[in-house]
Design a protein around this motif. Structure first.
Motif, mmCIF file in Angstrom:
data_model
loop_
_atom_site.group_PDB
_atom_site.id
_atom_site.type_symbol
_atom_site.label_atom_id
_atom_site.label_comp_id
_atom_site.label_asym_id
_atom_site.label_seq_id
_atom_site.Cartn_x
_atom_site.Cartn_y
_atom_site.Cartn_z
ATOM 1 N N LEU A 27 10.880 1.748 -1.674
ATOM 2 C CA LEU A 27 10.406 0.421 -1.173
ATOM 3 C C LEU A 27 10.840 0.262 0.207
ATOM 4 N N GLU A 68 7.628 1.849 2.035
ATOM 5 C CA GLU A 68 6.370 0.947 2.023
ATOM 6 C C GLU A 68 6.429 0.004 3.074
ATOM 7 N N TYR A 79 6.102 -2.016 -9.664
ATOM 8 C CA TYR A 79 5.479 -2.286 -8.625
ATOM 9 C C TYR A 79 4.140 -1.584 -8.734
ATOM 10 N N GLN A 94 0.278 -0.804 -9.403
ATOM 11 C CA GLN A 94 -0.813 -1.710 -9.322
ATOM 12 C C GLN A 94 -1.591 -1.518 -10.602
ATOM 13 N N ARG A 98 0.335 1.009 -5.223
ATOM 14 C CA ARG A 98 1.206 -0.126 -5.254
ATOM 15 C C ARG A 98 0.631 -1.456 -5.289
ATOM 16 N N HIS A 158 -0.320 -4.879 -4.233
ATOM 17 C CA HIS A 158 -0.392 -5.774 -2.828
ATOM 18 C C HIS A 158 -0.622 -6.723 -2.687
ATOM 19 N N MET A 169 2.966 -9.427 -7.460
ATOM 20 C CA MET A 169 4.280 -8.827 -7.459
ATOM 21 C C MET A 169 5.554 -9.660 -7.538
ATOM 22 N N ARG A 213 5.763 -9.897 -11.474
ATOM 23 C CA ARG A 213 6.278 -8.475 -11.873
ATOM 24 C C ARG A 213 7.634 -8.620 -11.786
ATOM 25 N N ILE A 214 8.313 -9.154 -10.729
ATOM 26 C CA ILE A 214 9.491 -9.106 -10.226
ATOM 27 C C ILE A 214 10.467 -10.028 -11.159
ATOM 28 N N TYR A 256 15.138 -9.228 -3.695
ATOM 29 C CA TYR A 256 13.679 -8.454 -3.402
ATOM 30 C C TYR A 256 12.732 -9.211 -2.256
ATOM 31 N N TYR A 269 11.124 -7.325 0.455
ATOM 32 C CA TYR A 269 9.903 -6.332 -0.386
ATOM 33 C C TYR A 269 8.659 -7.399 -0.659
ATOM 34 N N ARG A 277 4.040 -8.440 1.036
ATOM 35 C CA ARG A 277 2.648 -8.701 0.442
ATOM 36 C C ARG A 277 2.167 -10.374 1.319
#
Length: 431
Positions: A187, A190, A330, A332, A361, A363, A368, A371-372, A382, A385, A389
């Protein structure tokens, strides 16, 4: 007297030199003694001929004990019978420290005994060879990524969250808040890739996984590249070129070590990009054809499944497009099929299992965030992180290679506990 190391003696054929060494083993008769000497750079045989040296030198050779440290002088000569190619005709011995009752003798010892004496077991020819191969893989890793324009970045070992979103974490206190030992530097890498383009890290990672298989360690080292503007296909090409590079580097620079381990190098000579690829769907179909009726679509692949697939190829094989449910938050999704993600596991030949996991990943900011939340992760934790994006997001990809599994495969060692100097296992924190 010219002082040198065993690895450098080829420069001094027919010359007398002095070497600091340990006596790995010895044998003697009435008129000649053979000393197996090591100095960390290699092994060489020292020959002590009674008629050619003072009596006190020959007696010292007969009396010296296993793993005693010595300064030894002698003339270097070529020896075609030696795997190393050279030997020393000893003219003088100075004992620095005489070892008494060295616990690891030339006889067979059990694994637990050797693990309890790991600090001494490392001195053996076999362990020396494995560590030299490990070192060559590390050297070749830096060479590859430096030549490809990557920047080395060091992510933190103490983190406030999990890279994988799992529970196999070692928790500790960071003053008045909770912290964890890193499972992966991904992470943070990235974030570094958004600043530096192409980055990689090499460092320790920790998994509180109660596994006792020959493939698992609690503490292990990973090489983790992350690349801005690289899609799934770009990612696979870097992986196969990198693995090809390290294998060919070991073949070129560790010939003696591979021979010491009895490694079949013909299998390694075939490891050149490109590598074969199959999808997860194809893997499931293949396994059913091979009688593995226990695994269904949506199940993770275990060691027997990976081994069965790998046996069909003489190179590492990519298994791509795993179900979204099996992989980290994370990754894609495939734009043409959202139930699978743009990822790949690289499976080594000969039953060594997965050595790389990687993916493109996510983007997109909204995806994102979704998904979190779906993975019940804390948005505040997060936040940084997610912001990657938000401010100039780009397609990007990366992967992680487990060093110890890779060392095991290339060197032909059965268990990863021999591929790291001081392994940490469920039941072992000593020495």
């Amino acid at each position: 007297m010219l002082k040198t190391t065993i690895s450098e003696v080829y420069k001094y054929v027919d010359q007398e030199v002095k070497i600091g060494a340990w006596v790995a083993n010895k044998r003697s008769s009435g008129k000649i003694a053979f000393l197996q000497l090591r100095d960390g750079t290699g092994f060489i045989q020292g020959v002590v001929v009674k008629s050619d040296v003072p009596e006190e030198v020959f007696q010292a050779a007969k009396a010296v004990t296993q793993e005693s440290s010595v300064y030894i002088t002698g003339k270097i000569q070529k020896d075609e019978r030696s795997p190393f190619g050279y030997e020393m005709l000893v003219t003088g011995i100075e004992v620095i420290q005489a070892a008494v009752d060295y616990p690891i003798t030339p006889k067979e010892h059990g694994t637990e005994f050797l693990m309890d004496h790991r600090h001494l077991w490392l001195r053996s020819r076999r362990q020396h060879a494995i560590m030299k191969i490990r070192n060559e893989i590390i050297r070749a890793t830096y060479e590859f990524f430096n030549e490809q324009g990557f920047v080395k970045v060091d992510p933190p070992i103490l983190t406030g969250s999990s890279a994988e979103g799992g529970s196999e974490l070692f928790a500790t206190k960071y003053f008045d808040e909770d912290a964890y030992l890193s499972q992966s530097g991904q992470l943070h890498l990235e974030a570094a890739a958004m600043a530096l383009g192409k980055v990689f890290s090499f460092g320790p990672t920790f998994r509180a996984e109660k596994s006792k298989t020959r493939r698992h360690l609690i503490e292990f080292w990973m090489i983790e590249p992350e690349m801005a503007f690289y899609d799934h296909e770009d990612n696979l090409k870097v992986q196969e070129e990198y693995v090809s590079h390290i294998v060919q580097s070991v073949l070129k620079n560790c010939e003696l070590e591979l021979k010491t381990l009895g490694r079949d190098t013909s299998k390694l000579e075939q490891i050149k990009a490109p590598f074969p690829r199959i999808t997860y769907d194809e893997a499931i179909k293949f396994l059913h054809e091979k009688g593995f009726d226990d695994v269904q679509w949506g199940d993770d692949l275990g060691a027997p499944h990976e081994t069965a697939i790998a046996e069909s190829y003489d190179k590492p094989v990519f298994i791509t497009h795993y179900p979204t449910s099996l992989k980290a938050f994370y990754m894609q999704p495939d734009p043409n099929r959202e139930e699978v993600v743009l990822c790949a596991d690289l499976i080594a030949p000969e039953g060594y299992g997965e050595i790389i996991g990687g993916s493109e990943r996510i983007h997109d900011y909204e995806l994102m965030k979704q998904r979190i939340e779906e993975n019940n992760l804390d948005l505040d934790t997060y936040k940084w992180y997610l912001e990657l994006r938000k401010y100039g997001s780009v397609p990007h990809s990366g992967f992680g290679l487990g060093l110890e599994r890779t060392v095991a495969w290339i060197s032909g060692v059965e268990h990863v506990r021999e591929t790291i100097p001081f392994p940490r296992l469920i039941n072992r924190l000593y020495p």
